[in-house]
Write an enzyme that holds these catalytic residues in place. Sequence first.
Site, PDB file in Angstrom:
ATOM      1  N   ARG A  71       1.094  -1.220   0.237  1.00  0.00           N
ATOM      2  CA  ARG A  71      -0.138  -0.324  -0.294  1.00  0.00           C
ATOM      3  C   ARG A  71       0.607   1.531   0.340  1.00  0.00           C
ATOM      4  NH1 ARG A  71      -1.868  -3.569   3.891  1.00  0.00           N
ATOM      5  NH2 ARG A  71      -3.964  -4.582   3.342  1.00  0.00           N
TER       6      ARG A  71
ATOM      7  N   LYS B  48      -2.423  -3.374   7.639  1.00  0.00           N
ATOM      8  CA  LYS B  48      -3.076  -2.216   8.606  1.00  0.00           C
ATOM      9  C   LYS B  48      -3.189  -3.291  10.033  1.00  0.00           C
ATOM     10  CE  LYS B  48      -6.036  -1.427   5.248  1.00  0.00           C
ATOM     11  NZ  LYS B  48      -7.901  -1.215   4.444  1.00  0.00           N
TER      12      LYS B  48
ATOM     13  N   HIS C 166      -3.943   3.046  -5.141  1.00  0.00           N
ATOM     14  CA  HIS C 166      -4.374   1.434  -4.804  1.00  0.00           C
ATOM     15  C   HIS C 166      -3.782   1.010  -6.687  1.00  0.00           C
ATOM     16  CE1 HIS C 166      -4.085   0.611  -1.089  1.00  0.00           C
ATOM     17  NE2 HIS C 166      -5.087  -0.150  -1.355  1.00  0.00           N
TER      18      HIS C 166
ATOM     19  N   ARG D 220      -0.894  -1.579  -7.638  1.00  0.00           N
ATOM     20  CA  ARG D 220      -1.344  -2.662  -5.996  1.00  0.00           C
ATOM     21  C   ARG D 220      -2.176  -3.833  -7.224  1.00  0.00           C
ATOM     22  NH1 ARG D 220      -1.198  -4.739  -0.487  1.00  0.00           N
ATOM     23  NH2 ARG D 220      -3.515  -5.017   0.409  1.00  0.00           N
TER      24      ARG D 220
ATOM     25  N   HIS E 159      -3.864  -9.839   3.008  1.00  0.00           N
ATOM     26  CA  HIS E 159      -5.160  -9.513   3.385  1.00  0.00           C
ATOM     27  C   HIS E 159      -5.415 -11.096   4.300  1.00  0.00           C
ATOM     28  CE1 HIS E 159      -6.542  -7.827  -1.211  1.00  0.00           C
ATOM     29  NE2 HIS E 159      -6.001  -6.796  -0.521  1.00  0.00           N
TER      30      HIS E 159
ATOM     31  N   TYR F   9      -9.982 -10.296  -7.214  1.00  0.00           N
ATOM     32  CA  TYR F   9      -8.563 -10.308  -7.922  1.00  0.00           C
ATOM     33  C   TYR F   9      -9.336 -11.499  -9.307  1.00  0.00           C
ATOM     34  CZ  TYR F   9      -6.868  -7.091  -5.382  1.00  0.00           C
ATOM     35  OH  TYR F   9      -6.488  -5.499  -4.548  1.00  0.00           O
TER      36      TYR F   9
END
Length: 297
Positions: A147, A171, A243, A246, A269, A278
């Site tokens: 990110r 995150k 993004h 990414r 994730h 995706y």
Amino acid sequence: MEDELKDFIHYLIVEKGLAKNTIMSYERDLKSYTKYLINIENLLSLNSVQRAQIIHFLGFLKDQGKSSKTLARHVASIRAFHQFLLREKSVDHDPSVHIESPQLERSLPKVLNMQEVETLLDSPKNTDHYGIRDKAMLELLYATGIRVSELIGLNMGDVHLTMGFVRCVGKGNKERIIPIGKAAAQALDYYLKEGRSQFLSKKHQEEAFFLNHHGNRLTRQGFWKILKRLTREAGIEKELTPHTLRHSFATHLLENGADLRAVQEMLGHADISTTQIYTHVTKTRLKDVYTQFHPRA
């Protein structure tokens, strides 16, 4: 209500370790929620809140033209807040327990094709330290799928060119190690040898890997301006976001046969269902290719 909200934000920072932007989002949502409870519903205590008041608040947001995505985010914030209050015994019930989030249509992420990626990555020129830095940043983003917040958060000790990997904190303060390819490693090495030192003053030492013209850590806004300029210079007409590289990284890996779990781990994730979006992108692209090139499509 102000004190309870402060306690909740403190809990998110200290115990949950959420990212700064996520915490700001919670705080913004809940300030508008508590303000509504006080000014519109005339409530002075969170223990007085009932399910009806939350539904009225969501209706109030909808009347203001807020999107389903915004409403769903508010529901998540309100639910987390009331669950926290109940655990802390600040209230004796949770009025959000049967509140349903609005159904969201998951839009497919916009990606660049291989030619567009090549054009964008070739856009920065190594004629000065700015171009050297910008080239290194774009190469690293596409090589790793990190990110933008993780990119600008990199410190000198996080990039290991000899071993061929970067360490980033994503995150929830989760750390992950991601391999980098030859092209990105070369661009990063050139930036360290020829570019980075020109951003620093003799008296100023900065641990951040990517620097701005003041010799300080590059900001997200600073990167966004750079990306918009490079997109324009590259002649790419698609609307790019921070993004985009990414999304392109993940899509191109899956198109070339990468394992979904491996892509999930590299993207950081928590849930594989997030990564699965995706696979839909790759199927859509296959359909486009078939329609374009099959003689009887």
